[in-house]
Design a protein around this motif. Structure first.
Motif, PDB file in Angstrom:
ATOM      1  N   ASN A  44       0.837  -1.158   0.097  1.00 22.19           N
ATOM      2  CA  ASN A  44       0.112  -0.018  -0.018  1.00 22.19           C
ATOM      3  C   ASN A  44       0.958   1.375  -0.085  1.00 22.19           C
ATOM      4  N   LYS A  45       2.168   1.223  -0.232  1.00 25.40           N
ATOM      5  CA  LYS A  45       3.027   2.256  -0.336  1.00 25.40           C
ATOM      6  C   LYS A  45       2.696   3.031  -1.805  1.00 25.40           C
ATOM      7  N   ILE A  46       2.850   4.262  -1.851  1.00 25.96           N
ATOM      8  CA  ILE A  46       2.863   5.057  -2.994  1.00 25.96           C
ATOM      9  C   ILE A  46       4.070   5.773  -3.198  1.00 25.96           C
ATOM     10  N   PHE A  47       4.787   5.586  -4.485  1.00 23.27           N
ATOM     11  CA  PHE A  47       6.008   6.146  -4.571  1.00 23.27           C
ATOM     12  C   PHE A  47       5.913   7.324  -5.566  1.00 23.27           C
ATOM     13  N   ILE A  48       6.225   8.498  -5.090  1.00 24.66           N
ATOM     14  CA  ILE A  48       6.064   9.733  -6.167  1.00 24.66           C
ATOM     15  C   ILE A  48       7.551   9.982  -6.494  1.00 24.66           C
ATOM     16  N   PHE A  49       7.739   9.793  -7.758  1.00 28.02           N
ATOM     17  CA  PHE A  49       8.999  10.268  -8.421  1.00 28.02           C
ATOM     18  C   PHE A  49       9.088  11.585  -9.226  1.00 28.02           C
ATOM     19  N   ASP A  50      10.198  12.140  -8.891  1.00 26.35           N
ATOM     20  CA  ASP A  50      10.389  13.435  -9.676  1.00 26.35           C
ATOM     21  C   ASP A  50      11.080  13.147 -11.116  1.00 26.35           C
ATOM     22  N   VAL A  51      10.064  13.537 -11.948  1.00 31.53           N
ATOM     23  CA  VAL A  51      10.628  13.137 -13.481  1.00 31.53           C
ATOM     24  C   VAL A  51      11.028  14.322 -14.470  1.00 31.53           C
TER      25      VAL A  51
ATOM     26  N   THR B  58       7.508   9.277  -0.335  1.00 32.81           N
ATOM     27  CA  THR B  58       6.879   7.898  -0.299  1.00 32.81           C
ATOM     28  C   THR B  58       5.628   8.301   0.849  1.00 32.81           C
ATOM     29  N   ILE B  59       4.464   7.861   0.244  1.00 29.78           N
ATOM     30  CA  ILE B  59       3.187   7.727   0.974  1.00 29.78           C
ATOM     31  C   ILE B  59       3.074   6.300   1.696  1.00 29.78           C
ATOM     32  N   ASP B  60       3.088   5.976   3.134  1.00 30.99           N
ATOM     33  CA  ASP B  60       2.975   4.792   3.654  1.00 30.99           C
ATOM     34  C   ASP B  60       2.115   4.789   4.625  1.00 30.99           C
ATOM     35  N   ASP B  61       0.971   5.645   4.588  1.00 35.48           N
ATOM     36  CA  ASP B  61      -0.189   5.639   5.478  1.00 35.48           C
ATOM     37  C   ASP B  61      -1.304   5.730   4.668  1.00 35.48           C
ATOM     38  N   PHE B  62      -1.302   5.268   3.484  1.00 32.52           N
ATOM     39  CA  PHE B  62      -2.428   5.328   2.519  1.00 32.52           C
ATOM     40  C   PHE B  62      -3.631   4.638   3.244  1.00 32.52           C
ATOM     41  N   VAL B  63      -3.452   3.421   3.865  1.00 27.10           N
ATOM     42  CA  VAL B  63      -4.521   2.734   4.578  1.00 27.10           C
ATOM     43  C   VAL B  63      -5.283   3.389   5.763  1.00 27.10           C
TER      44      VAL B  63
ATOM     45  N   ARG C 121     -14.609  -5.120  -1.610  1.00 28.58           N
ATOM     46  CA  ARG C 121     -14.951  -3.684  -1.430  1.00 28.58           C
ATOM     47  C   ARG C 121     -14.092  -2.646  -1.150  1.00 28.58           C
ATOM     48  N   THR C 122     -13.968  -1.518  -1.524  1.00 30.30           N
ATOM     49  CA  THR C 122     -13.002  -0.749  -1.655  1.00 30.30           C
ATOM     50  C   THR C 122     -13.201   0.791  -1.895  1.00 30.30           C
ATOM     51  N   GLY C 123     -12.492   1.612  -2.400  1.00 24.85           N
ATOM     52  CA  GLY C 123     -12.937   3.020  -2.357  1.00 24.85           C
ATOM     53  C   GLY C 123     -11.735   3.713  -3.185  1.00 24.85           C
ATOM     54  N   MET C 124     -11.909   4.986  -3.297  1.00 23.95           N
ATOM     55  CA  MET C 124     -10.950   5.842  -4.121  1.00 23.95           C
ATOM     56  C   MET C 124     -10.272   6.825  -3.000  1.00 23.95           C
ATOM     57  N   ALA C 125      -9.293   7.276  -3.189  1.00 28.15           N
ATOM     58  CA  ALA C 125      -8.573   8.530  -2.588  1.00 28.15           C
ATOM     59  C   ALA C 125      -8.265   9.746  -3.431  1.00 28.15           C
ATOM     60  N   GLU C 126      -8.129  11.106  -2.922  1.00 24.17           N
ATOM     61  CA  GLU C 126      -7.589  12.051  -3.522  1.00 24.17           C
ATOM     62  C   GLU C 126      -6.532  12.504  -2.876  1.00 24.17           C
ATOM     63  N   TYR C 127      -5.396  12.848  -3.569  1.00 27.31           N
ATOM     64  CA  TYR C 127      -4.204  13.508  -2.906  1.00 27.31           C
ATOM     65  C   TYR C 127      -3.879  14.772  -3.536  1.00 27.31           C
ATOM     66  N   THR C 128      -3.427  15.802  -3.185  1.00 30.38           N
ATOM     67  CA  THR C 128      -2.406  16.894  -3.837  1.00 30.38           C
ATOM     68  C   THR C 128      -1.432  16.356  -4.586  1.00 30.38           C
ATOM     69  N   ASN C 129      -1.091  17.048  -5.569  1.00 26.13           N
ATOM     70  CA  ASN C 129       0.153  16.661  -6.725  1.00 26.13           C
ATOM     71  C   ASN C 129       1.368  16.572  -5.615  1.00 26.13           C
ATOM     72  N   GLU C 130       1.356  17.327  -4.222  1.00 25.03           N
ATOM     73  CA  GLU C 130       2.397  17.155  -3.684  1.00 25.03           C
ATOM     74  C   GLU C 130       2.362  15.751  -2.593  1.00 25.03           C
ATOM     75  N   GLY C 131       1.316  14.970  -2.917  1.00 29.33           N
ATOM     76  CA  GLY C 131       1.371  13.957  -1.997  1.00 29.33           C
ATOM     77  C   GLY C 131       0.381  14.189  -0.540  1.00 29.33           C
ATOM     78  N   ASP C 132      -0.290  15.029  -0.358  1.00 29.97           N
ATOM     79  CA  ASP C 132      -0.933  15.282   0.698  1.00 29.97           C
ATOM     80  C   ASP C 132      -2.400  14.872   0.561  1.00 29.97           C
ATOM     81  N   PHE C 133      -2.898  13.959   1.740  1.00 30.51           N
ATOM     82  CA  PHE C 133      -4.150  13.412   1.480  1.00 30.51           C
ATOM     83  C   PHE C 133      -5.262  14.635   1.577  1.00 30.51           C
ATOM     84  N   ILE C 134      -6.178  14.223   0.593  1.00 26.58           N
ATOM     85  CA  ILE C 134      -7.301  15.096   0.608  1.00 26.58           C
ATOM     86  C   ILE C 134      -8.695  14.774   1.294  1.00 26.58           C
TER      87      ILE C 134
END
Lengths: 196, 451
Positions: B105-112, B124-129, B162-175
Motif C-alpha cells: 500500500n505504499k505510493i512512490f512519487i518520483f520527480d521526472v 513515499t506515502i506509507d499511510d494510505f490505509v 469492497r474498496t474506495g478511492m482517494a484523492e491527494y494533492t500533487n504534492e502527496g498530501d491526503f485530501i
C-alpha cells in the motif's frame, strides 16, 4: 475552444449538495496591487470565498489566460446579479509576468473586465524574487522563453490553474482548462457561502 | 533554429493546457501530452526473487531513435524491497510520476522533471490505509487538476473486493476518500442491474459530460493468491467485480451502477469532442464492453465484441485506444496476443488484426501518432508464469512499429536477463515537457481539444 466559452454541457450539482474538501493552505508572498502598493497576497485572500487565477496580460492563447479572465468575468456577472452573493466573494487575477505586467498595465487590463462594485483585484509582483516563491507555493510552474542571447522574450508556457480559496485561506478546488466553467465555479463559491 | 521552432510549438501546446494524453492515448484528459517522439519510457517494474537485487524498480528506457543510447536501459531506481508494483500515473503537469504497490500500500512519487533521464524518489506515502479509512491496494493514479485520484482494490477489514478511492494533492498530501457504492449503501446511486458490489479497479473521466467511470476487479485475498490455487477455488472465483459505476465527476458522488459481469478492468474513453463513450474489457468473460451515454442522456453498458475464445480464458488485460478513436488494442495475457479492433462504430467493433507478442503480454502503450506500440509482460507476482513454454521470453519490454497494417519488431529488452524483474505499467517522458530538448530531436507536444 475550451468548454468554458460555451454553455455548460451538463447540469451541475446543486450548491451545498457536495463536498469541497480542503487541499491545503493557500500560499502567501509579497505582491503589488494595481496602484503599485506593496502588500501581501494573503491580504487579498480570506474573509470570503476567493477565486484566484494566474495570468499574464500578453498571453494570446485563447484557451489559456484569456479563458481564465473570461470565466472570471462571467463568475463576477453571475454573483453580482444575486444580492445574496454580490458582495460576498472576491476575484483575484495575479500576473506572473512582472517584467511587462507593471501595476499600470494590470490596472488597465483589469479595467476592461471588473465592474465598479465587485471585489475583483489585479495583482503583480516586483520581480522574480517575489514571484517565484508564490508560484512554487501554488505548484504553478512556468517555463520562461529566452532568445539566443539569453534574454527573456516575454513569453512563457504554463499549466492553466485557477484556485478556489475559502474564507480561512484553504484551497478548496483547482480548475484547469477542461474543468473551468463559470457555472461550476460560481456554484462552488455558493457552496462555500452556504458553509458560513 | 529548428530547435527554437519546435520549442515554440511546445510552448503553444502547454499554454493550451488542455488535457489529454494517452499512453499517450490512455491517460488523464487533464494532462499535457507528447504528440511527437517520446524520449523515455518509465517502466514500473515488479521485483523478482533471484533476479538482480530482487527489488521493485522504476526503470527508464531511452526510446528516442536519435539518441546514442536508444533501446537501452539508462536508469534504474530500486525501491528497497517488493511492494507488488503495478500501476503508475503522471500528475497533470507531468512533473511527478506516482507508482503504487498493491501489497504494501505504499505510493512512490518520483520527480521526472528535474532530470527526465534519471527520475528520483521525491516522496513515499506509507499511510494510505489509515488515511483513507481502510482502503487497500492503491491501483490507478489518475490526474485531476492539481490532484491525483487513486483507486483502491481492497479493504483492511476482510481484504475482499469492497474498496474506495482517494484523492491527494500533487504534492502527496491526503485530501479525501470515498467508498464505492454497495447494496447496503448505494450513496444515492441507481442500481440498474443485479450488482452493487463495491469493487474497484480503474478510473477515467469525461469532463465534458461531468462523468467519472470506474471498473471493478478483485480484492487482496485473490490478487495475492497463487493463480492456479485461486482458479481452483470456486468461492474465490465468485469474488470478482461485476460493475462499472458512473460518478458525478464534480461532486464525486456515484450516480449509476451498471452490470458489467466478469471483472471489467481498464477503462479507455474516446477523445472526440462528441464521443460520449468509453470501452472496457472483462477479464473472465473475455468481451469488449461499451459504456455510453444514450440519446436520452442515460449511461448504459453493453457487450459489443468477443475477445478470442472465452472458453479458453484468454484473459484480456490492458487496452489502448487510438488518438482518432478508430482503433482499440487489446492484450490477452494467457495466450500472449494482441488484437486490434476497428471501433469506428463503437457499437460494433470488428477485429482487424491479431499478433503473437510473447508470453503473458500485459500492458500496451501506443504513441499519440500511433506509430509506436510498446508492450510489457507481467500481471501479478503470484499470477505470472515462472517458466517459459519455449525460449526465454517471460518478462520483457518490446517496441513494435505500426504502419496501419503490420506490427514490426523494433527492439526487445529481456528484463530477467537484465536483472530487473517483471515490467508492468509504462509511462512516457520527454525533455520538451520541461523546456528542454534532446540533442537531436526535441519532442513535439500538444494539448488537444478537451472533452
Amino acid at each position: 475552444m475550451a468548454p468554458g466559452y460555451a454553455p455548460l454541457s451538463f447540469t451541475p450539482p446543486e450548491p451545498g449538495t457536495y463536498g469541497l474538501p480542503a487541499m491545503g493552505v493557500a500560499g502567501d508572498g509579497q505582491v503589488l496591487d494595481s496602484q503599485g502598493r506593496a502588500t501581501n497576497l494573503h491580504d487579498y485572500l480570506g474573509t470570503k470565498p476567493t477565486v484566484l487565477s494566474f495570468i499574464f496580460t500578453t498571453c494570446d492563447d485563447v484557451n489559456g489566460c484569456p479563458l481564465a479572465t473570461y470565466v472570471m468575468r462571467s463568475v463576477q456577472d453571475a454573483l453580482q446579479a444575486d444580492p445574496d452573493t454580490a458582495d460576498k466573494a472576491r476575484l483575484v487575477s495575479f500576473s506572473f509576468d512582472p517584467v511587462f505586467d507593471t501595476p499600470d498595465v494590470i490596472d488597465a487590463y483589469g479595467s476592461q473586465f471588473r465592474t465598479d462594485n465587485f471585489d475583483w483585484q489585479f495583482l503583480t509582483t516586483s520581480g522574480p524574487e517575489s514571484l517565484d516563491p508564490i508560484l512554487s507555493a501554488y505548484g504553478q510552474w512556468v517555463i520562461r522563453d529566452y532568445d539566443d542571447n539569453g534574454d527573456y522574450t516575454g513569453t512563457m508556457s504554463h499549466i492553466l490553474r485557477v484556485f478556489l480559496i475559502d474564507k480561512n485561506r484553504n484551497i478548496r478546488n483547482i480548475y484547469s482548462t477542461s474543468f473551468l466553467h463559470a457555472d461550476t465555479v460560481a456554484n462552488d463559491v455558493r457552496s462555500l457561502l452556504m458553509e458560513q | 533554429m529548428i530547435w527554437k521552432m519546435l520549442i515554440s510549438s511546445v510552448v503553444a501546446a502547454l499554454l493550451l493546457v488542455q488535457p489529454t494524453s494517452a499512453d499517450e492515448t490512455c491517460m488523464s484528459p487533464y494532462m499535457a501530452k507528447i504528440v511527437g517522439q517520446e524520449d523515455y519510457v518509465y517502466i514500473w517494474t515488479l521485483g523478482l526473487e533471484g533476479v538482480g537485487n530482487g527489488e521493485d524498480k522504476l526503470v527508464t528506457v531511452d526510446v528516442n531513435p536519435d539518441s546514442k543510447t536508444y533501446g537501452t536501459v539508462i536508469h534504474s531506481l530500486s525501491m528497497g524491497g517488493r511492494n507488488e508494483a503495478h500501476h503508475s500515473g503522471l500528475t497533470d503537469d507531468r512533473r511527478f510520476l506516482w507508482a503504487s504497490g498493491l501489497d504494501t500500500n505504499k505510493i512512490f512519487i518520483f520527480d521526472v522533471h528535474t532530470d527526465p533521464a534519471a527520475p528520483s524518489l521525491h516522496r513515499t506515502i506509507d499511510d494510505f490505509v489509515s488515511k483513507t479509512g481502510g482502503v487497500v491496494g492503491p491501483h490507478t493514479s489518475y490526474a485531476l487538476p492539481g490532484r491525483m485520484l487513486i483507486t483502491g482494490l481492497s479493504n483492511n477489514r476482510d481484504h475482499g473486493g469492497r474498496t474506495g478511492m482517494a484523492e491527494y494533492t500533487n504534492e502527496g498530501d491526503f485530501i479525501t476518500s470515498v467508498w464505492m457504492p454497495t447494496d447496503d449503501n448505494l450513496q444515492g446511486a441507481v442500481k440498474s442491474g443485479n450488482f452493487a458490489d463495491g469493487y474497484g479497479y480503474d478510473a477515467r473521466a469525461l469532463p465534458r459530460r461531468n462523468a467519472l467511470v470506474t471498473s471493478s476487479f478483485t480484492g487482496w485475498n485473490n490478487y495475492m493468491m497463487n493463480l492456479g490455487k485461486m482458479m481452483g477455488d470456486a468461492e474465490a472465483m465468485k469474488r470478482f467485480g461485476n460493475t462499472v459505476v458512473i460518478w458525478d465527476l464534480h461532486a464525486r458522488t456515484p450516480k449509476k451502477i451498471l452490470d458489467v459481469p466478469g471483472a471489467p478492468l481498464e477503462i479507455r474513453c474516446a477523445w472526440g469532442s462528441q464521443s460520449d463513450y468509453c470501452f472496457t474489457t472483462t477479464a473472465l468473460t473475455s468481451k469488449v464492453w461499451l459504456i455510453y451515454e444514450d440519446d436520452a442522456g442515460e449511461w448504459q453498458a453493453k457487450a459489443v465484441a468477443d475477445i478470442g475464445d472465452a472458453s479458453k480464458i484468454p484473459l484480456p488485460v490492458d487496452i489502448s485506444i487510438s488518438a482518432d478513436d478508430n482503433h482499440l488494442w487489446v492484450n490477452t495475457w494467457n495466450d500472449g496476443k494482441v488484437r486490434l479492433y476497428d471501433i469506428s462504430n463503437p457499437h460494433a467493433p470488428v477485429q482487424v488484426m491479431e499478433e503473437q507478442i510473447g508470453e503473458q503480454v500485459n500492458m500496451v502503450s501506443q504513441s499519440w501518432d500511433g506509430e509506436r506500440v510498446y508492450f510489457t509482460s507481467s500481471l501479478l507476482a503470484n499470477w505470472d508464469k515462472t517458466t517459459a513454454s519455449e525460449g526465454n521470453d517471460l518478462q520483457y519490454f518490446k517496441l513494435y512499429n505500426w504502419d496501419g497494417e503490420t506490427l514490426t519488431p523494433e527492439f526487445n529488452l529481456d528484463f530477467i536477463e537484465l536483472g530487473l524483474g517483471a515490467p508492468h505499467q509504462m509511462r512516457f517522458g520527454a525533455h520538451a515537457l520541461y523546456g528542454g530538448a534532446t540533442a537531436q530531436s526535441p519532442s513535439g507536444l500538444a494539448s488537444p481539444t478537451a472533452h
